[in-house]
Design a protein around this motif. Structure first.
Motif, PDB file in Angstrom:
ATOM      1  N   ALA A  26       0.777  -1.053  -0.132  1.00  0.00           N
ATOM      2  CA  ALA A  26      -0.257   0.122  -0.003  1.00  0.00           C
ATOM      3  C   ALA A  26       0.781   0.862   0.022  1.00  0.00           C
ATOM      4  N   ASP A  27       1.911   1.334   0.482  1.00  0.00           N
ATOM      5  CA  ASP A  27       3.110   2.261   0.318  1.00  0.00           C
ATOM      6  C   ASP A  27       3.157   2.860  -1.071  1.00  0.00           C
ATOM      7  N   VAL A  28       3.573   1.902  -2.154  1.00  0.00           N
ATOM      8  CA  VAL A  28       3.505   2.345  -3.678  1.00  0.00           C
ATOM      9  C   VAL A  28       2.592   2.758  -3.936  1.00  0.00           C
ATOM     10  N   PRO A  29       2.381   3.695  -4.701  1.00  0.00           N
ATOM     11  CA  PRO A  29       1.325   4.033  -5.289  1.00  0.00           C
ATOM     12  C   PRO A  29       1.501   3.498  -6.989  1.00  0.00           C
ATOM     13  N   GLU A  30      -0.405   3.638  -7.577  1.00  0.00           N
ATOM     14  CA  GLU A  30      -0.714   2.939  -8.206  1.00  0.00           C
ATOM     15  C   GLU A  30      -0.643   3.887 -10.163  1.00  0.00           C
ATOM     16  N   GLY A  31      -0.274   4.954  -9.394  1.00  0.00           N
ATOM     17  CA  GLY A  31      -0.276   6.296 -10.407  1.00  0.00           C
ATOM     18  C   GLY A  31       1.299   5.308 -11.768  1.00  0.00           C
TER      19      GLY A  31
END
Length: 142
Positions: A26-31
């Motif tokens: 969840a720390d890593v953005p999906e964009g």
């Protein structure tokens, strides 16, 4: 050096680093964006992604024995085991052993990763291409 490129490089170098050992999905953005890996403070790899979470978390930190989806893992494999990326890059060719996959993940676990989001995959790709050509990290290939 182009001042715009220098500014882009400084932005990436100054992005918040996340130790891989403490990183959660969840720390890593999906964009879309550009990311870099450092090991012992030294720049090791720069990459781009249309989905940072998918690339950084699923591909580069994967645990499988196929390295076809991650040039970073293939290049670490070459560094650790002298197996060329051309051999491990094809999903129908050589797979590494579970022990080798574990060692690669351990090596990556000693790194830190940082990223800068970009509005589109295209912009991320242009940004990353300029940075790689100017500052070729040792685990990147031209």
């Amino acid at each position: 050096m182009d001042p715009q490129l220098d500014q882009a490089w400084q932005e990436l170098l100054q992005a918040q680093e996340h130790p891989v050992r403490g990183l959660v999905r969840a720390d890593v953005p999906e964009g879309p964006g550009v990311y870099l890996w450092r090991r012992n403070g030294a720049l090791s790899y720069v990459g781009t992604a249309s989905n940072l979470r998918g690339r950084v978390w699923s591909k580069h930190l994967g645990v499988g024995t196929s390295l076809a989806g991650s040039s970073l893992r293939r290049n670490v494999c070459e560094l650790l085991f002298a197996i060329p990326p051309a051999v491990t890059g094809n999903p129908n060719r050589m797979r590494i052993t579970a022990a080798q996959a574990s060692e690669i993940r351990e090596w990556l676990g000693e790194c830190a990763v940082a990223w800068v989001e970009r509005p589109t995959r295209y912009e991320a790709g242009v940004y990353e291409g300029q940075l790689r050509r100017t500052h070729l990290p040792h685990l990147n290939r031209v």
